[in-house]
Design a protein around this motif. Structure first.
Motif, PDB file in Angstrom:
ATOM      1  N   LEU A   1      -1.666  -7.730  -4.253  1.00 39.42           N
ATOM      2  CA  LEU A   1      -2.474  -6.525  -4.397  1.00 39.42           C
ATOM      3  C   LEU A   1      -1.610  -5.301  -4.115  1.00 39.42           C
ATOM      4  CD1 LEU A   1      -5.792  -7.459  -2.531  1.00 39.42           C
ATOM      5  CD2 LEU A   1      -5.082  -8.022  -4.854  1.00 39.42           C
ATOM      6  N   PHE A   2      -1.749  -4.289  -4.952  1.00 37.80           N
ATOM      7  CA  PHE A   2      -1.099  -2.997  -4.734  1.00 37.80           C
ATOM      8  C   PHE A   2      -2.201  -1.956  -4.603  1.00 37.80           C
ATOM      9  CE2 PHE A   2       2.195  -5.519  -6.613  1.00 37.80           C
ATOM     10  CZ  PHE A   2       3.374  -5.048  -6.053  1.00 37.80           C
ATOM     11  N   VAL A   3      -2.317  -1.357  -3.429  1.00 38.50           N
ATOM     12  CA  VAL A   3      -3.367  -0.370  -3.196  1.00 38.50           C
ATOM     13  C   VAL A   3      -2.738   1.012  -3.297  1.00 38.50           C
ATOM     14  CG1 VAL A   3      -5.207   0.415  -1.680  1.00 38.50           C
ATOM     15  CG2 VAL A   3      -4.558  -2.009  -1.710  1.00 38.50           C
ATOM     16  N   THR A   4      -3.165   1.753  -4.293  1.00 32.61           N
ATOM     17  CA  THR A   4      -2.497   2.997  -4.634  1.00 32.61           C
ATOM     18  C   THR A   4      -3.530   4.051  -5.025  1.00 32.61           C
ATOM     19  OG1 THR A   4      -0.774   3.918  -6.080  1.00 32.61           O
ATOM     20  CG2 THR A   4      -2.002   2.040  -6.942  1.00 32.61           C
TER      21      THR A   4
ATOM     22  N   ALA B   1      -5.010   5.034   1.182  1.00 26.31           N
ATOM     23  CA  ALA B   1      -4.611   3.765   0.577  1.00 26.31           C
ATOM     24  C   ALA B   1      -4.329   2.711   1.651  1.00 26.31           C
ATOM     25  CB  ALA B   1      -3.377   3.965  -0.294  1.00 26.31           C
ATOM     26  N   LYS B   2      -3.646   3.101   2.705  1.00 22.00           N
ATOM     27  CA  LYS B   2      -3.325   2.146   3.775  1.00 22.00           C
ATOM     28  C   LYS B   2      -4.594   1.618   4.438  1.00 22.00           C
ATOM     29  CE  LYS B   2      -0.625   0.068   6.860  1.00 22.00           C
ATOM     30  NZ  LYS B   2      -1.543  -0.239   7.972  1.00 22.00           N
ATOM     31  N   ALA B   3      -5.577   2.497   4.674  1.00 19.52           N
ATOM     32  CA  ALA B   3      -6.824   2.060   5.299  1.00 19.52           C
ATOM     33  C   ALA B   3      -7.578   1.085   4.392  1.00 19.52           C
ATOM     34  CB  ALA B   3      -7.707   3.269   5.618  1.00 19.52           C
ATOM     35  N   THR B   4      -7.584   1.346   3.091  1.00 20.88           N
ATOM     36  CA  THR B   4      -8.214   0.427   2.139  1.00 20.88           C
ATOM     37  C   THR B   4      -7.492  -0.921   2.145  1.00 20.88           C
ATOM     38  OG1 THR B   4      -8.838   2.302   0.733  1.00 20.88           O
ATOM     39  CG2 THR B   4      -8.882   0.107  -0.267  1.00 20.88           C
ATOM     40  N   ALA B   5      -6.160  -0.887   2.142  1.00 20.45           N
ATOM     41  CA  ALA B   5      -5.372  -2.122   2.154  1.00 20.45           C
ATOM     42  C   ALA B   5      -5.608  -2.923   3.427  1.00 20.45           C
ATOM     43  CB  ALA B   5      -3.892  -1.794   2.004  1.00 20.45           C
TER      44      ALA B   5
ATOM     45  N   ARG C   1       6.435   3.684  -0.272  1.00 20.95           N
ATOM     46  CA  ARG C   1       6.292   5.062  -0.734  1.00 20.95           C
ATOM     47  C   ARG C   1       6.265   5.174  -2.261  1.00 20.95           C
ATOM     48  NH1 ARG C   1       7.072   9.682   2.100  1.00 20.95           N
ATOM     49  NH2 ARG C   1       8.098  10.634   0.288  1.00 20.95           N
ATOM     50  N   GLY C   2       6.783   4.172  -2.940  1.00 21.59           N
ATOM     51  CA  GLY C   2       6.765   4.192  -4.392  1.00 21.59           C
ATOM     52  C   GLY C   2       5.372   4.103  -4.983  1.00 21.59           C
ATOM     53  N   LEU C   3       4.369   3.820  -4.142  1.00 22.68           N
ATOM     54  CA  LEU C   3       2.993   3.702  -4.604  1.00 22.68           C
ATOM     55  C   LEU C   3       2.161   4.939  -4.309  1.00 22.68           C
ATOM     56  CD1 LEU C   3       2.346   0.053  -3.379  1.00 22.68           C
ATOM     57  CD2 LEU C   3       2.887   0.780  -5.710  1.00 22.68           C
ATOM     58  N   ARG C   4       2.751   5.968  -3.709  1.00 23.92           N
ATOM     59  CA  ARG C   4       1.955   7.132  -3.313  1.00 23.92           C
ATOM     60  C   ARG C   4       1.558   7.980  -4.518  1.00 23.92           C
ATOM     61  NH1 ARG C   4       3.909  11.929  -0.089  1.00 23.92           N
ATOM     62  NH2 ARG C   4       3.672  10.475   1.642  1.00 23.92           N
ATOM     63  N   GLU C   5       0.509   8.749  -4.335  1.00 25.27           N
ATOM     64  CA  GLU C   5       0.061   9.662  -5.383  1.00 25.27           C
ATOM     65  C   GLU C   5       1.131  10.730  -5.599  1.00 25.27           C
ATOM     66  OE1 GLU C   5      -2.355   9.403  -7.433  1.00 25.27           O
ATOM     67  OE2 GLU C   5      -3.942  10.892  -7.170  1.00 25.27           O
ATOM     68  N   PRO C   6       1.374  11.128  -6.850  1.00 28.57           N
ATOM     69  CA  PRO C   6       2.340  12.212  -7.066  1.00 28.57           C
ATOM     70  C   PRO C   6       1.779  13.546  -6.586  1.00 28.57           C
ATOM     71  CG  PRO C   6       1.234  11.656  -9.108  1.00 28.57           C
ATOM     72  CD  PRO C   6       0.807  10.618  -8.106  1.00 28.57           C
ATOM     73  N   SER C   7       2.675  14.474  -6.313  1.00 30.34           N
ATOM     74  CA  SER C   7       2.235  15.835  -5.983  1.00 30.34           C
ATOM     75  C   SER C   7       1.524  16.438  -7.188  1.00 30.34           C
ATOM     76  CB  SER C   7       3.441  16.700  -5.600  1.00 30.34           C
ATOM     77  OG  SER C   7       3.049  18.059  -5.504  1.00 30.34           O
ATOM     78  N   LEU C   8       0.438  17.139  -6.917  1.00 34.34           N
ATOM     79  CA  LEU C   8      -0.296  17.825  -7.974  1.00 34.34           C
ATOM     80  C   LEU C   8      -0.140  19.339  -7.866  1.00 34.34           C
ATOM     81  CD1 LEU C   8      -3.525  15.625  -8.019  1.00 34.34           C
ATOM     82  CD2 LEU C   8      -1.507  15.462  -9.489  1.00 34.34           C
ATOM     83  N   GLY C   9       0.827  19.756  -7.044  1.00 34.29           N
ATOM     84  CA  GLY C   9       1.137  21.183  -6.955  1.00 34.29           C
ATOM     85  C   GLY C   9      -0.057  22.020  -6.541  1.00 34.29           C
TER      86      GLY C   9
ATOM     87  N   ALA D   1       0.835  -1.204   0.000  1.00 27.23           N
ATOM     88  CA  ALA D   1       0.000   0.000   0.000  1.00 27.23           C
ATOM     89  C   ALA D   1       0.864   1.246   0.000  1.00 27.23           C
ATOM     90  CB  ALA D   1      -0.919   0.019   1.220  1.00 27.23           C
ATOM     91  N   SER D   2       0.347   2.271  -0.625  1.00 27.64           N
ATOM     92  CA  SER D   2       0.921   3.611  -0.494  1.00 27.64           C
ATOM     93  C   SER D   2       0.962   3.996   0.980  1.00 27.64           C
ATOM     94  CB  SER D   2       0.050   4.594  -1.282  1.00 27.64           C
ATOM     95  OG  SER D   2       0.187   5.915  -0.814  1.00 27.64           O
TER      96      SER D   2
END
Length: 252
Positions: free
Chosen positions: A194-197, A95-99, A114-122, A89-90
Motif C-alpha cells: 500500500l502507498f498512502v499518498t 497521509a501518515k495518520a491514514t497509513a 518523501r517521494g510520495l508527498r503532495e507537490p507544492s501548489l504555490g 506513506a508520504s
C-alpha cells in the motif's frame, strides 16, 4: 502438490522459465514478467478538505471524519487483499495518520517516503476551491486545452513540479518497493504493498502511466486504485475505489 495452473502462476511470479519438451526437442516458454500488487491510496479527509481548501505541501491533520474513513477503508481493502506486505506513506501528517490506521488492521510496518508527498501548489495553498477557479479560470481553461503530453509537462506556476515530475518520483518509489517485493515472492513470501499518498500524486500517476485525461481524474478522500505492477513495464490498472474519470475539467 501444486496444480499445473498454480505452478505456472508461482513460476511466473518468481521470474523463472519453464522448458517445454516436444517430440522435436526442447524449448523455452516465455512467461509473463513478475507482477506485484500495488494499491495507491489517497489519505482521509482533513480539516482543510472540509473547508474545500487546497493543501499542497501544507501539513494538515486528518479531521475526525477522515479518521473514520480510514478505518472503514481499511476494511474495504481487507476484503480485496489476502495480505499486505508493507505500507509506504508520504511524510505529511494526513497521509501518515491514514497509513498508521491501515497498519493497525493489517499488522505491518509503515515506512515514510518523501517521494510520495503532495507537490507544492504555490499560491493555491490555503485558497478555497471556488476562489481558485474564479480568480484563475483562464489558467485552468488554457491548461485543459493543451495536448496531454504538453499538459503533463506544464506546472501551475513557474518553479513548481509538473504532473510528469510528480508521477516520476512516485513511480520511482513504487519501482524500488516492487523489485524488493518480487524477490520476497520468489523466496515464498508475498502480499500487496500500500502507498498512502495524495490526490495530485494519484492524478499524475493515472495520467502518465495509464493515459487518463489529467484534468478529468477525480479522486475523493480514501480513494484508491489497484496497480498491477509488472517489472517489464507492462502495467495494468485494476480495481478503483472512489475514483472517476471524466473527459473534461473537474473542479475538486
Amino acid at each position: 502438490p501444486l496444480s499445473p495452473r498454480a505452478f505456472v502462476e508461482l513460476t511466473a511470479r518468481s521470474g523463472l522459465c519453464l522448458r517445454a519438451m516436444g517430440k522435436n526437442g526442447g524449448g523455452v516458454w516465455a512467461l509473463p514478467a513478475p507482477v506485484v500488487d500495488i494499491y495507491m491510496c489517497r489519505h482521509g479527509t482533513t480539516t482543510w478538505n472540509l473547508d474545500k481548501r487546497w493543501q499542497g505541501e501544507a501539513d494538515i491533520e486528518l479531521a475526525d471524519v477522515g479518521i473514520e474513513q480510514a478505518h472503514k477503508t481499511a476494511g474495504i481493502l481487507a476484503e480485496r487483499l489476502r495480505s499486505v506486505r508493507c505500507i509506504y506513506a508520504s511524510d505529511l501528517k494526513r497521509a501518515k495518520a491514514t497509513a498508521d490506521i491501515y497498519a493497525e488492521h493489517f499488522g505491518c510496518e509503515v515506512a515514510v517516503h518523501r517521494g510520495l508527498r503532495e507537490p507544492s501548489l504555490g499560491k493555491f495553498e490555503g485558497m478555497v476551491r471556488d476562489q481558485i477557479y474564479s480568480e484563475y479560470g483562464a489558467l485552468f481553461e488554457r491548461l485543459s486545452k493543451l495536448e496531454q503530453e504538453e499538459r503533463l509537462r506544464t506546472a501551475y506556476f513557474d518553479g513548481l513540479e509538473s504532473p510528469l515530475d510528480t508521477s516520476r518520483r512516485a513511480a520511482e518509489a513504487v519501482r524500488r518497493a516492487a523489485e524488493e517485493l518480487s524477490q520476497d515472492a520468489a523466496a515464498g513470501e508475498g502480499g500487496a504493498i500500500l502507498f498512502v499518498t495524495h490526490s495530485k500524486v494519484l492524478e499524475a500517476v493515472l495520467a502518465v502511466v495509464f493515459g487518463k485525461f489529467y484534468e478529468g481524474v477525480e479522486t475523493t478522500p480514501c480513494g484508491f486504485f489497484h496497480w498491477r505492477y509488472a517489472l517489464d513495464g507492462k502495467h495494468e490498472l485494476g480495481d478503483l475505489h472512489n475514483i472517476e474519470f471524466h473527459d473534461s475539467l473537474v473542479h475538486q
